[in-house]
Design an enzyme around this catalytic site. Sequence first.
Site, PDB file in Angstrom:
ATOM      1  N   TYR A   1      -2.200   1.335  10.383  1.00 16.03           N
ATOM      2  CA  TYR A   1      -2.332   0.872   8.923  1.00 16.03           C
ATOM      3  C   TYR A   1      -0.735   1.317   8.128  1.00 16.03           C
ATOM      4  O   TYR A   1       0.117   0.240   7.677  1.00 16.03           O
ATOM      5  CB  TYR A   1      -3.164   1.535   7.898  1.00 16.03           C
ATOM      6  CG  TYR A   1      -3.488   0.824   6.871  1.00 16.03           C
ATOM      7  CD1 TYR A   1      -3.764  -0.526   6.614  1.00 16.03           C
ATOM      8  CD2 TYR A   1      -3.468   1.429   5.588  1.00 16.03           C
ATOM      9  CE1 TYR A   1      -3.979  -1.290   5.461  1.00 16.03           C
ATOM     10  CE2 TYR A   1      -3.682   0.836   4.305  1.00 16.03           C
ATOM     11  CZ  TYR A   1      -3.980  -0.487   4.191  1.00 16.03           C
ATOM     12  OH  TYR A   1      -3.890  -1.205   2.785  1.00 16.03           O
TER      13      TYR A   1
ATOM     14  N   SER B   1       0.821  -0.959  -0.039  1.00 13.12           N
ATOM     15  CA  SER B   1      -0.013  -0.155   0.087  1.00 13.12           C
ATOM     16  C   SER B   1       0.786   1.310  -0.079  1.00 13.12           C
ATOM     17  O   SER B   1       1.991   1.327   0.486  1.00 13.12           O
ATOM     18  CB  SER B   1      -0.885   0.086   1.197  1.00 13.12           C
ATOM     19  OG  SER B   1      -1.505   1.242   1.385  1.00 13.12           O
TER      20      SER B   1
HETATM   21  N1  LIG Z   1      -8.841  -1.294  -1.055  1.00 13.41           N
HETATM   22  C1  LIG Z   1      -7.801  -0.388  -1.356  1.00 13.41           C
HETATM   23  O1  LIG Z   1      -7.767   0.570  -1.652  1.00 13.41           O
HETATM   24  C2  LIG Z   1      -6.279  -1.198  -0.966  1.00 13.41           C
HETATM   25  C3  LIG Z   1      -5.082  -0.520  -1.319  1.00 13.41           C
HETATM   26  C4  LIG Z   1      -3.929  -0.933  -1.002  1.00 13.41           C
HETATM   27  C5  LIG Z   1      -3.629  -2.154  -0.154  1.00 13.41           C
HETATM   28  N2  LIG Z   1      -4.896  -2.761  -0.042  1.00 13.41           N
HETATM   29  C6  LIG Z   1      -4.881  -4.142   0.426  1.00 13.41           C
HETATM   30  O2  LIG Z   1      -5.329  -5.412  -0.244  1.00 13.41           O
HETATM   31  C7  LIG Z   1      -5.734  -6.226   0.575  1.00 13.41           C
HETATM   32  C8  LIG Z   1      -7.357  -6.475   0.696  1.00 13.41           C
HETATM   33  O3  LIG Z   1      -7.986  -5.270   0.878  1.00 13.41           O
HETATM   34  P1  LIG Z   1      -9.490  -4.962   0.822  1.00 13.41           P
HETATM   35  O4  LIG Z   1      -9.611  -3.543   0.452  1.00 13.41           O
HETATM   36  O5  LIG Z   1     -10.057  -5.897  -0.113  1.00 13.41           O
HETATM   37  O6  LIG Z   1     -10.106  -5.060   2.267  1.00 13.41           O
HETATM   38  P2  LIG Z   1     -11.518  -5.610   2.762  1.00 13.41           P
HETATM   39  O7  LIG Z   1     -12.433  -5.438   1.778  1.00 13.41           O
HETATM   40  O8  LIG Z   1     -11.450  -5.094   4.260  1.00 13.41           O
HETATM   41  O9  LIG Z   1     -11.150  -7.245   2.875  1.00 13.41           O
HETATM   42  C9  LIG Z   1     -10.096  -7.683   3.970  1.00 13.41           C
HETATM   43  C10 LIG Z   1     -10.142  -9.314   3.790  1.00 13.41           C
HETATM   44  O10 LIG Z   1      -9.151  -9.708   4.657  1.00 13.41           O
HETATM   45  C11 LIG Z   1      -9.647 -10.610   5.658  1.00 13.41           C
HETATM   46  N3  LIG Z   1      -8.710 -10.735   6.895  1.00 13.41           N
HETATM   47  C12 LIG Z   1      -8.851 -10.004   7.627  1.00 13.41           C
HETATM   48  N4  LIG Z   1      -8.173 -10.408   8.823  1.00 13.41           N
HETATM   49  C13 LIG Z   1      -8.057 -11.847   8.482  1.00 13.41           C
HETATM   50  C14 LIG Z   1      -7.234 -12.775   9.063  1.00 13.41           C
HETATM   51  N5  LIG Z   1      -6.708 -12.583  10.169  1.00 13.41           N
HETATM   52  N6  LIG Z   1      -7.381 -13.918   8.418  1.00 13.41           N
HETATM   53  C15 LIG Z   1      -7.571 -14.126   7.238  1.00 13.41           C
HETATM   54  N7  LIG Z   1      -8.259 -13.038   6.678  1.00 13.41           N
HETATM   55  C16 LIG Z   1      -8.563 -11.840   7.188  1.00 13.41           C
HETATM   56  C17 LIG Z   1     -11.202 -10.128   5.694  1.00 13.41           C
HETATM   57  O11 LIG Z   1     -11.766 -11.018   6.338  1.00 13.41           O
HETATM   58  P3  LIG Z   1     -13.149 -11.227   7.014  1.00 13.41           P
HETATM   59  O12 LIG Z   1     -14.296 -10.834   6.340  1.00 13.41           O
HETATM   60  O13 LIG Z   1     -13.145 -12.382   7.752  1.00 13.41           O
HETATM   61  O14 LIG Z   1     -12.762 -10.001   7.896  1.00 13.41           O
HETATM   62  C18 LIG Z   1     -11.382  -9.691   4.236  1.00 13.41           C
HETATM   63  O15 LIG Z   1     -11.823 -11.133   3.326  1.00 13.41           O
HETATM   64  C19 LIG Z   1      -5.658  -5.736   1.984  1.00 13.41           C
HETATM   65  O16 LIG Z   1      -4.252  -6.264   2.418  1.00 13.41           O
HETATM   66  C20 LIG Z   1      -5.246  -4.287   1.922  1.00 13.41           C
HETATM   67  O17 LIG Z   1      -4.400  -3.803   2.892  1.00 13.41           O
HETATM   68  C21 LIG Z   1      -6.287  -2.332  -0.511  1.00 13.41           C
END
Ligand SMILES: NC(=O)c1ccc[n+]([C@@H]2O[C@H](COP(=O)([O-])OP(=O)(O)OC[C@H]3O[C@@H](n4cnc5c(N)ncnc54)[C@H](OP(=O)(O)O)[C@@H]3O)[C@@H](O)[C@H]2O)c1
Length: 231
Positions: free
Chosen positions: A147, A131
């Site tokens: 974060y 990120s």
């Molecule tokens: N969205 C963005 O703009 C963005 C930008 C840069 C990087 N990222 C990265 O991309 C990844 C996905 O982000 P997202 O936007 O899709 O986030 P999200 O919608 O909040 O989804 C996060 C996912 O991670 C899972 N999770 C959290 N803790 C966990 C654990 N201990 N074991 C297994 N699964 C776990 C959640 O599962 P539950 O349903 O069980 O909570 C959910 O499926 C993250 O690493 C985030 O930091 C996102």
Amino acid sequence: MTTVLVTGASRGLGLEFCRQYCDAGDHVIATARAPDRASDLAALGIECHPLDVADPRSAAALAATLTGRPLDVLINNAGIMGDNTKSALDADLDEWRAAFEINVLGPAIVTRALLPNLKLAERPVAVTMGSQAGIYDRMRTANLAIYRSTKAGAHAATISLAHALKDEGVLCYSLRPGRTRTDMTGHDGDYEAEDSVRLMRKAIERSDPSWAGLFIDRSQKMYPYAGGFAA
Ligand SMILES: NC(=O)c1ccc[n+]([C@@H]2O[C@H](COP(=O)([O-])OP(=O)(O)OC[C@H]3O[C@@H](n4cnc5c(N)ncnc54)[C@H](OP(=O)(O)O)[C@@H]3O)[C@@H](O)[C@H]2O)c1
């Protein structure tokens, strides 16, 4: 056929990775910490296993289930943001610690457990979601302490993993989705998950050994200040 394992597949980018790889005819192994509550994932009707990425026993149980199966692509996607209003002075320490275990240790825990599977593939790739928030010269405000620090840690851990995995024949790097509309961003952001994942899949498909340890943008360009080493 490519076999792809996705962590954190219950929603957001992880769910979209599963959907797109599945539509493309690849074999997808979805993982979620509570599959029984992941109804959108269940609707895809694909192979799914429980996995809490912060728990080495959970990763070991998954590895035991997958013994002997080659894994071409591991997507260390699971992550949490923590309270994005909190600074280093008022962030809840338990939440900060939990975020460290999920964002920093999680990819290492899962990659270590599934290394035998990765080594069975021809050109295995392990990516971790990086990120911009974890880039040092973008940390210009007090909030987002949890974060920012844990994503910077995730970048550093990925560089270390990449060095070690190089000797094992596994290519490892950080991948940047771009600010995407998911639960994590409160559905605010510049891109839809569908577009971010389509571009990241393309990047993964074109993975180059010179990317080891680097931070690769969805446009396949290297991002500076996130580290890396010359291959
Ligand atoms: N969205 C963005 O703009 C963005 C930008 C840069 C990087 N990222 C990265 O991309 C990844 C996905 O982000 P997202 O936007 O899709 O986030 P999200 O919608 O909040 O989804 C996060 C996912 O991670 C899972 N999770 C959290 N803790 C966990 C654990 N201990 N074991 C297994 N699964 C776990 C959640 O599962 P539950 O349903 O069980 O909570 C959910 O499926 C993250 O690493 C985030 O930091 C996102």
